[in-house]
Design a protein around this motif. Structure first.
Motif, mmCIF file in Angstrom:
data_model
loop_
_atom_site.group_PDB
_atom_site.id
_atom_site.type_symbol
_atom_site.label_atom_id
_atom_site.label_comp_id
_atom_site.label_asym_id
_atom_site.label_seq_id
_atom_site.Cartn_x
_atom_site.Cartn_y
_atom_site.Cartn_z
ATOM 1 N N ILE A 1 -14.096 117.323 -94.530
ATOM 2 C CA ILE A 1 -13.523 115.754 -94.366
ATOM 3 C C ILE A 1 -12.675 115.521 -95.596
ATOM 4 O O ILE A 1 -12.870 116.163 -96.697
ATOM 5 C CB ILE A 1 -14.630 114.709 -94.547
ATOM 6 N N LYS A 2 -11.615 114.768 -95.589
ATOM 7 C CA LYS A 2 -10.431 114.739 -96.458
ATOM 8 C C LYS A 2 -11.102 114.526 -97.769
ATOM 9 O O LYS A 2 -10.635 114.989 -98.871
ATOM 10 C CB LYS A 2 -9.321 114.013 -96.056
ATOM 11 N N LYS B 1 -25.345 104.651 -80.298
ATOM 12 C CA LYS B 1 -23.990 104.311 -80.471
ATOM 13 C C LYS B 1 -24.036 103.319 -81.718
ATOM 14 O O LYS B 1 -24.617 102.284 -81.757
ATOM 15 C CB LYS B 1 -23.539 103.419 -79.220
ATOM 16 N N ILE B 2 -23.263 103.824 -82.898
ATOM 17 C CA ILE B 2 -23.100 103.091 -83.962
ATOM 18 C C ILE B 2 -21.577 102.642 -84.041
ATOM 19 O O ILE B 2 -20.543 103.097 -83.955
ATOM 20 C CB ILE B 2 -23.044 103.948 -85.269
ATOM 21 N N GLU B 3 -21.291 101.305 -83.957
ATOM 22 C CA GLU B 3 -20.127 100.368 -83.835
ATOM 23 C C GLU B 3 -19.129 100.537 -85.235
ATOM 24 O O GLU B 3 -20.089 100.194 -86.213
ATOM 25 C CB GLU B 3 -20.078 99.108 -83.562
ATOM 26 N N THR B 4 -18.261 101.199 -85.490
ATOM 27 C CA THR B 4 -17.358 101.346 -86.607
ATOM 28 C C THR B 4 -15.889 100.896 -86.424
ATOM 29 O O THR B 4 -15.682 100.178 -85.454
ATOM 30 C CB THR B 4 -17.735 102.728 -87.133
ATOM 31 N N ASN B 5 -15.018 101.437 -87.098
ATOM 32 C CA ASN B 5 -13.538 101.419 -86.704
ATOM 33 C C ASN B 5 -12.772 102.837 -86.835
ATOM 34 O O ASN B 5 -13.480 103.632 -87.233
ATOM 35 C CB ASN B 5 -13.005 100.206 -87.758
ATOM 36 N N GLU B 6 -11.879 102.703 -86.154
ATOM 37 C CA GLU B 6 -11.213 104.029 -86.089
ATOM 38 C C GLU B 6 -10.889 104.771 -87.384
ATOM 39 O O GLU B 6 -10.879 105.949 -87.342
ATOM 40 C CB GLU B 6 -9.881 103.805 -85.260
ATOM 41 N N ASP B 7 -10.561 104.316 -88.447
ATOM 42 C CA ASP B 7 -10.266 104.766 -89.703
ATOM 43 C C ASP B 7 -11.353 105.528 -90.283
ATOM 44 O O ASP B 7 -11.267 106.366 -91.186
ATOM 45 C CB ASP B 7 -9.767 103.803 -90.498
ATOM 46 N N TYR B 8 -12.701 104.802 -89.995
ATOM 47 C CA TYR B 8 -13.570 105.527 -90.535
ATOM 48 C C TYR B 8 -14.752 106.244 -89.544
ATOM 49 O O TYR B 8 -15.974 106.708 -90.030
ATOM 50 C CB TYR B 8 -14.606 104.208 -91.352
ATOM 51 N N ALA B 9 -14.364 106.554 -88.437
ATOM 52 C CA ALA B 9 -15.341 106.852 -87.386
ATOM 53 C C ALA B 9 -15.694 108.579 -87.719
ATOM 54 O O ALA B 9 -17.021 108.552 -87.682
ATOM 55 C CB ALA B 9 -14.932 106.710 -85.867
ATOM 56 N N ASP B 10 -14.693 109.119 -88.087
ATOM 57 C CA ASP B 10 -14.966 110.505 -88.339
ATOM 58 C C ASP B 10 -15.657 110.566 -89.663
ATOM 59 O O ASP B 10 -16.538 111.821 -89.957
ATOM 60 C CB ASP B 10 -13.726 111.238 -88.594
ATOM 61 N N ILE B 11 -15.812 109.878 -90.540
ATOM 62 C CA ILE B 11 -16.320 109.945 -91.790
ATOM 63 C C ILE B 11 -17.760 109.712 -91.640
ATOM 64 O O ILE B 11 -18.743 110.253 -92.100
ATOM 65 C CB ILE B 11 -15.871 108.817 -92.729
ATOM 66 N N VAL B 12 -18.402 108.614 -90.556
ATOM 67 C CA VAL B 12 -19.288 108.334 -90.307
ATOM 68 C C VAL B 12 -20.066 109.271 -89.661
ATOM 69 O O VAL B 12 -21.424 109.742 -89.955
ATOM 70 C CB VAL B 12 -19.494 106.762 -89.539
ATOM 71 N N GLY B 13 -19.305 109.828 -88.722
ATOM 72 C CA GLY B 13 -20.028 111.233 -88.238
ATOM 73 C C GLY B 13 -20.114 112.430 -89.059
ATOM 74 O O GLY B 13 -21.194 113.167 -88.604
ATOM 75 N N ALA B 14 -19.531 112.809 -90.090
ATOM 76 C CA ALA B 14 -19.523 113.497 -91.049
ATOM 77 C C ALA B 14 -20.698 113.394 -91.804
ATOM 78 O O ALA B 14 -21.571 114.244 -91.933
ATOM 79 C CB ALA B 14 -18.141 113.958 -91.970
ATOM 80 N N MET B 15 -21.116 112.107 -92.003
ATOM 81 C CA MET B 15 -22.171 111.697 -92.764
ATOM 82 C C MET B 15 -23.467 112.033 -92.032
ATOM 83 O O MET B 15 -24.518 112.220 -92.488
ATOM 84 C CB MET B 15 -21.940 110.137 -93.335
#
Length: 307
Positions: free
Chosen positions: A270-271, A7-21
């Motif tokens: 990703i956008k 589990k990697i703690e992040t914030n809602e705005d960047y969670a999908d970007i972390v996942g894509a990376m």
């Protein structure tokens, strides 16, 4: 099987970007845990018994098998997190060793039928669902393959397929995963579907799901690295729900598999990478028909330029 829950703690705005990376590192799937609840009218499904994590506690969760490949892959994840700015959140990583014999099927209790498009309803194989007028039900057991239909990228593809597939369509699904998009195309009336994936588990899942949906007579599943192992056929619709870098590589080859009046659907973008994909399409002789967006993700429909 023994595996690691990370589990990697992040914030809602960047969670999908972390996942894509993480997918760019070769990690096949991720899950976002926590975040704000959507407006009630936008829910696909909600179980009132679920506990909602506060919006400031958002995690990207991945599962990795405990084998020889695990230590270098974990190091790659940690090295990636070190490169990200503070705006991505704490990026605190928790690694928990688990035994899937205890709860490997627990996730199934949260996977319920939902509307993925205007007409397509995705229903787990172990659930029952009575279709309403005009609805088309796609039954899916994703198993170890990507493609439950819950992710925005898959929904974007399904909604474009609903607009483009007709009874004379020949469709190719590249990186088919569970086979959900190819099955949706067949159920929308496609004359034939060729589903391709380089992963043995995905090929197995796609075959089983095509049989469960009664479309195996019109859907052929083959193991292939993108189009390298594909038969030299022409398609009216090609759909690829992958990631931006792989789509850019695919763009150099895909045109030879398309009929003149055809459409090429790309998703998993990703956008922040949309402009790169659009530039690649122009370089390879495609004109953009539409760009669709959902959350942090984009899907593009394009057509070969007529020369």
């Amino acid at each position: 099987m023994i595996y690691h829950e990370i589990k990697i703690e992040t914030n809602e705005d960047y969670a999908d970007i972390v996942g894509a990376m993480l997918t760019d590192l070769g990690i096949e799937a991720y899950e976002i845990v926590g975040g704000r609840m959507p407006e009630k009218g936008n829910w696909d499904y909600i179980d009132d018994s679920l506990t909602v994590t506060p919006a400031d506690e958002v995690f990207v969760r991945i599962f990795l098998e405990d084998n020889d490949a695990y230590p270098p892959l974990l190091k790659s994840v940690k090295d990636l997190l070190k490169t990200l700015p503070e705006t991505f959140g704490t990026l605190f990583l928790v690694d928990t060793l688990c035994d899937d014999n205890e709860w490997k099927d627990k996730w199934k209790s949260y996977f319920k039928p939902f509307k993925a498009g205007e007409s397509i309803v995705v229903c787990p194989l172990w659930e029952s669902y009575t279709a309403n007028a005009g609805e088309i039900v796609v039954k899916i057991d994703p198993g170890a393959a990507f493609g439950s239909g819950l992710h925005e990228t898959t929904k974007l593809c399904i909604r474009l397929l609903e607009k483009l597939v007709n009874p004379s369509s020949h469709v190719i699904d590249i990186g088919c995963g569970s086979g959900i998009l190819g099955i949706a195309a067949a159920k929308l009336g496609a004359e034939s579907v060729l589903a391709l994936d380089m992963d043995d588990l995905s090929v197995k899942a796609a075959v089983a799901n095509s049989e469960a949906n009664g479309v195996a007579d019109r859907m052929v599943v083959k193991k292939s690295d993108l189009l390298k192992g594909a038969p030299k056929i022409k398609a009216d619709v090609i759909v690829a729900n992958i990631v931006a870098d792989i789509i850019i590589r695919l763009n150099t080859d895909v045109k030879t598999f398309l009929n003149p009046d055809s459409t090429y659907i790309m998703s998993g973008i990703i956008k922040e990478r949309l402009d790169d994909v659009l530039a690649s399409l122009e370089e390879n002789g495609f004109g953009v028909i539409t760009v669709e967006r959902m959350g942090e993700w984009c899907a593009v429909a394009a057509a070969p330029n007529q020369s």
